[in-house]
Write an enzyme that holds these catalytic residues in place. Structure first.
Site, PDB file in Angstrom:
ATOM      1  N   CYS A  39       1.079  -1.119   0.311  1.00  0.00           N
ATOM      2  CA  CYS A  39      -0.279  -0.161  -0.121  1.00  0.00           C
ATOM      3  C   CYS A  39       0.684   0.991   0.240  1.00  0.00           C
ATOM      4  O   CYS A  39       2.392   1.152   0.418  1.00  0.00           O
ATOM      5  CB  CYS A  39      -1.847   0.397   1.247  1.00  0.00           C
ATOM      6  SG  CYS A  39       0.174   0.510   2.574  1.00  0.00           S
TER       7      CYS A  39
ATOM      8  N   CYS B 198       1.018   3.771   1.711  1.00  0.00           N
ATOM      9  CA  CYS B 198       1.254   4.619   3.401  1.00  0.00           C
ATOM     10  C   CYS B 198       2.776   3.184   3.670  1.00  0.00           C
ATOM     11  O   CYS B 198       3.111   4.110   4.219  1.00  0.00           O
ATOM     12  CB  CYS B 198       0.048   4.200   4.294  1.00  0.00           C
ATOM     13  SG  CYS B 198      -0.542   2.911   4.464  1.00  0.00           S
TER      14      CYS B 198
END
Length: 136
Positions: free
Chosen positions: A46, A48
């Site tokens: 992902c 993040c």
């Protein structure tokens, strides 16, 4: 399961910095029961993880105090190893990415995805460095 070509460069962001890549439940079990402090990163594809978690974790290691052992598993790739790691993270729910610090096999500090998402790498590093100052 994510394709190997996608995962390997993301794994390398940590393994190239000295993190042990745990790919089996047995490796996770052994790593987390080591004496001293062990940092465990549940890595992820992902945004993040790319923008905050991995850079923040690496930056956190530039301080004076550091964990004795650096380990990582990859969510969506090393499925059985991640499942084993998550057993040791109770009472926290499954979260990836996340970062956990163990001392003598006991979970002492946890950064869940919601602590990572939306925060800059420097904030992640500062959080971890404070935990290292306390436990390492």
């Amino acid at each position: 399961m994510y394709p190997t070509d996608l995962v390997m460069p993301m794994k390398a962001e940590l393994t190239d910095k000295g993190f042990e890549d745990l790919t089996s439940p047995a490796q996770v079990e052994e790593a987390l029961k080591q004496p001293g402090t062990t940092l465990l990163v549940i890595n992820s594809v992902c945004g993040c993880a790319a923008g905050a978690a991995r850079p923040g974790v690496v930056y956190s290691l530039t301080g004076e105090k550091k964990p004795d052992h650096l380990t990582t598993v990859f969510a969506g790739y090393d499925t059985e190893a991640v499942a084993e790691a998550r057993k040791h993270l109770a009472p926290f729910p499954p979260s990836s990415p996340c970062v956990a610090l163990f001392k003598d096999g006991e979970l002492v500090h946890m950064l869940e995805r919601h602590h990572i998402e939306g925060n800059p790498a420097g904030a992640i590093a500062a959080n971890l460095q404070a935990a290292f100052d306390e436990y390492c």
